[in-house]
Scaffold this active site. Structure first.
Site, PDB file in Angstrom:
ATOM      1  N   ASN A 123      14.198   4.046   4.616  1.00 39.06           N
ATOM      2  CA  ASN A 123      13.306   3.050   5.316  1.00 39.06           C
ATOM      3  C   ASN A 123      11.919   3.765   6.163  1.00 39.06           C
ATOM      4  OD1 ASN A 123      12.006   0.288   5.858  1.00 39.06           O
ATOM      5  ND2 ASN A 123      12.732   0.669   8.224  1.00 39.06           N
ATOM      6  N   GLU A 177       1.685   7.248   7.161  1.00 44.32           N
ATOM      7  CA  GLU A 177       2.889   7.071   6.390  1.00 44.32           C
ATOM      8  C   GLU A 177       2.689   7.188   4.852  1.00 44.32           C
ATOM      9  OE1 GLU A 177       4.718   3.190   8.292  1.00 44.32           O
ATOM     10  OE2 GLU A 177       2.867   2.603   7.081  1.00 44.32           O
ATOM     11  N   SER A 199       1.014  -1.181  -0.030  1.00 42.81           N
ATOM     12  CA  SER A 199      -0.188   0.054  -0.081  1.00 42.81           C
ATOM     13  C   SER A 199       0.741   1.172   0.102  1.00 42.81           C
ATOM     14  CB  SER A 199      -0.991  -0.027   1.105  1.00 42.81           C
ATOM     15  OG  SER A 199      -0.397   0.227   2.361  1.00 42.81           O
ATOM     16  N   GLU A 241      23.596   0.195   9.545  1.00 36.61           N
ATOM     17  CA  GLU A 241      24.050  -1.458   9.952  1.00 36.61           C
ATOM     18  C   GLU A 241      23.233  -1.873  10.848  1.00 36.61           C
ATOM     19  OE1 GLU A 241      26.181   1.094   9.464  1.00 36.61           O
ATOM     20  OE2 GLU A 241      27.442   0.612   7.720  1.00 36.61           O
ATOM     21  N   GLY A 242      22.353  -0.993  11.901  1.00 38.14           N
ATOM     22  CA  GLY A 242      21.453  -1.798  12.623  1.00 38.14           C
ATOM     23  C   GLY A 242      20.087  -1.815  12.355  1.00 38.14           C
ATOM     24  N   LEU A 275      19.129  -6.083   5.968  1.00 39.04           N
ATOM     25  CA  LEU A 275      20.052  -6.061   4.835  1.00 39.04           C
ATOM     26  C   LEU A 275      21.459  -6.322   5.666  1.00 39.04           C
ATOM     27  CD1 LEU A 275      18.574  -3.331   3.019  1.00 39.04           C
ATOM     28  CD2 LEU A 275      18.722  -5.551   2.109  1.00 39.04           C
ATOM     29  N   HIS A 326       9.154   3.242   9.083  1.00 34.39           N
ATOM     30  CA  HIS A 326       8.976   2.170  10.294  1.00 34.39           C
ATOM     31  C   HIS A 326       7.788   2.716  10.959  1.00 34.39           C
ATOM     32  CE1 HIS A 326       9.898  -0.719  13.335  1.00 34.39           C
ATOM     33  NE2 HIS A 326       9.619   0.203  14.217  1.00 34.39           N
TER      34      HIS A 326
HETATM   35  C1  GRF Z   1       4.314  -0.208   6.653  1.00 37.04           C
HETATM   36  O1  GRF Z   1       3.434   0.109   8.024  1.00 37.04           O
HETATM   37  C2  GRF Z   1       5.659  -0.241   6.968  1.00 37.04           C
HETATM   38  O2  GRF Z   1       5.760   1.003   7.816  1.00 37.04           O
HETATM   39  C3  GRF Z   1       6.039  -1.345   7.729  1.00 37.04           C
HETATM   40  O3  GRF Z   1       5.409  -2.476   6.676  1.00 37.04           O
HETATM   41  C4  GRF Z   1       4.007  -1.764   6.402  1.00 37.04           C
HETATM   42  C5  GRF Z   1       4.100  -1.868   4.813  1.00 37.04           C
HETATM   43  O4  GRF Z   1       3.024  -2.108   4.365  1.00 37.04           O
HETATM   44  N1  GRF Z   1       7.559  -1.664   7.484  1.00 37.04           N
HETATM   45  P1  GRF Z   1       2.364  -2.153   2.915  1.00 37.04           P
HETATM   46  O5  GRF Z   1       3.011  -3.350   2.361  1.00 37.04           O
HETATM   47  O6  GRF Z   1       3.160  -0.788   2.099  1.00 37.04           O
HETATM   48  O7  GRF Z   1       0.859  -2.022   2.864  1.00 37.04           O
END
Ligand code: GRF
Length: 208
Positions: free
Chosen positions: A123, A190, A28, A158-159, A109, A125
């Site tokens: 990324n 997001e 999504s 790297e973490g 990774l 999160h």
């Molecule tokens: C998101 O909430 C992202 O923050 C997490 O995984 C989810 C991915 O959802 N790492 P989608 O596959 O984009 O619907």
């Protein structure tokens, strides 16, 4: 900031950053990014989608947008992880990728891969990092009794979920929330925050 990050070149609408999106699931976030890129003058453009599963639903979003979208499953065997990243790296190179966007990509990774892309590897999160890193952010936030959670866009180091934070937004946790409720509320945020962060990253808003 000297943390070994090499930021991407400045993108422009005439010459957008060639971006690859790595996914594992429904995608999504990928769909929201493609929508943003297709409906605004943008300094980044998704030209490649890679999933670690050929079955990932999100691959359909890439294909529907006319973007090369491939599943690269992890090979069996003790060196599977390394071989997997080598295959991914080969695709990234063959498409002249300049920015790698992790969007629901569920694999950690290796430091070798990270160091090749550090500063050009991003990324999102679903928590307010450094709170609740790892694969169960919503479960952990609810278990801790948090009344506020959120999402964080960060450069990858790297973490695990520990790289330099670029953007964060708070999202309320409501009483009676299930993991699914909280996940959906955070995803809605997001889907606006990640495109915004990529706009800023690709136009040099974050200091190197
Ligand atoms: C998101 O909430 C992202 O923050 C997490 O995984 C989810 C991915 O959802 N790492 P989608 O596959 O984009 O619907």
């Amino acid at each position: 900031m000297g943390e070994g990050y090499v930021m991407p070149r400045l993108g422009s609408t005439a010459n957008p950053l060639r971006t690859a999106v790595l996914i594992s699931g429904g995608g999504s976030g990928l769909a929201a990014l493609l929508e943003h890129q297709n409906s605004n003058p943008c300094s980044h453009s998704t030209v490649l989608v890679i999933s670690d599963s050929r079955e990932a639903g999100g691959l359909a979003h890439g294909r529907a947008a006319g973007v090369k979208s491939i599943g690269i499953p992890i090979p069996q065997g003790p060196s599977g992880r390394r071989e997997h990243e080598e295959k991914i790296q080969k695709e990234l190179e063959s498409e002249d990728i300049e920015l790698v966007v992790l969007s629901g990509y569920m694999r950690i990774l290796t430091p070798e891969f990270v160091s090749a892309w550090k500063g050009r590897l991003v990324n999102i999160h679903p928590s307010l990092l450094p709170d609740f890193p790892g694969a169960h952010a919503h479960r952990d936030a609810l278990a801790a009794g948090a009344t506020v959670s959120g999402c964080t866009v960060h450069l990858v180091d790297e973490g695990v979920d520990s790289g330099r934070i670029l953007e964060q937004r708070e999202v309320p946790v409501l009483s009676g929330d299930t993991e699914a409720d909280l996940q959906e509320r955070i995803k809605a945020v997001e889907h606006k925050l990640y495109p915004l962060a990529l706009d800023r990253l690709s136009t040099g808003s974050y200091s190197p």
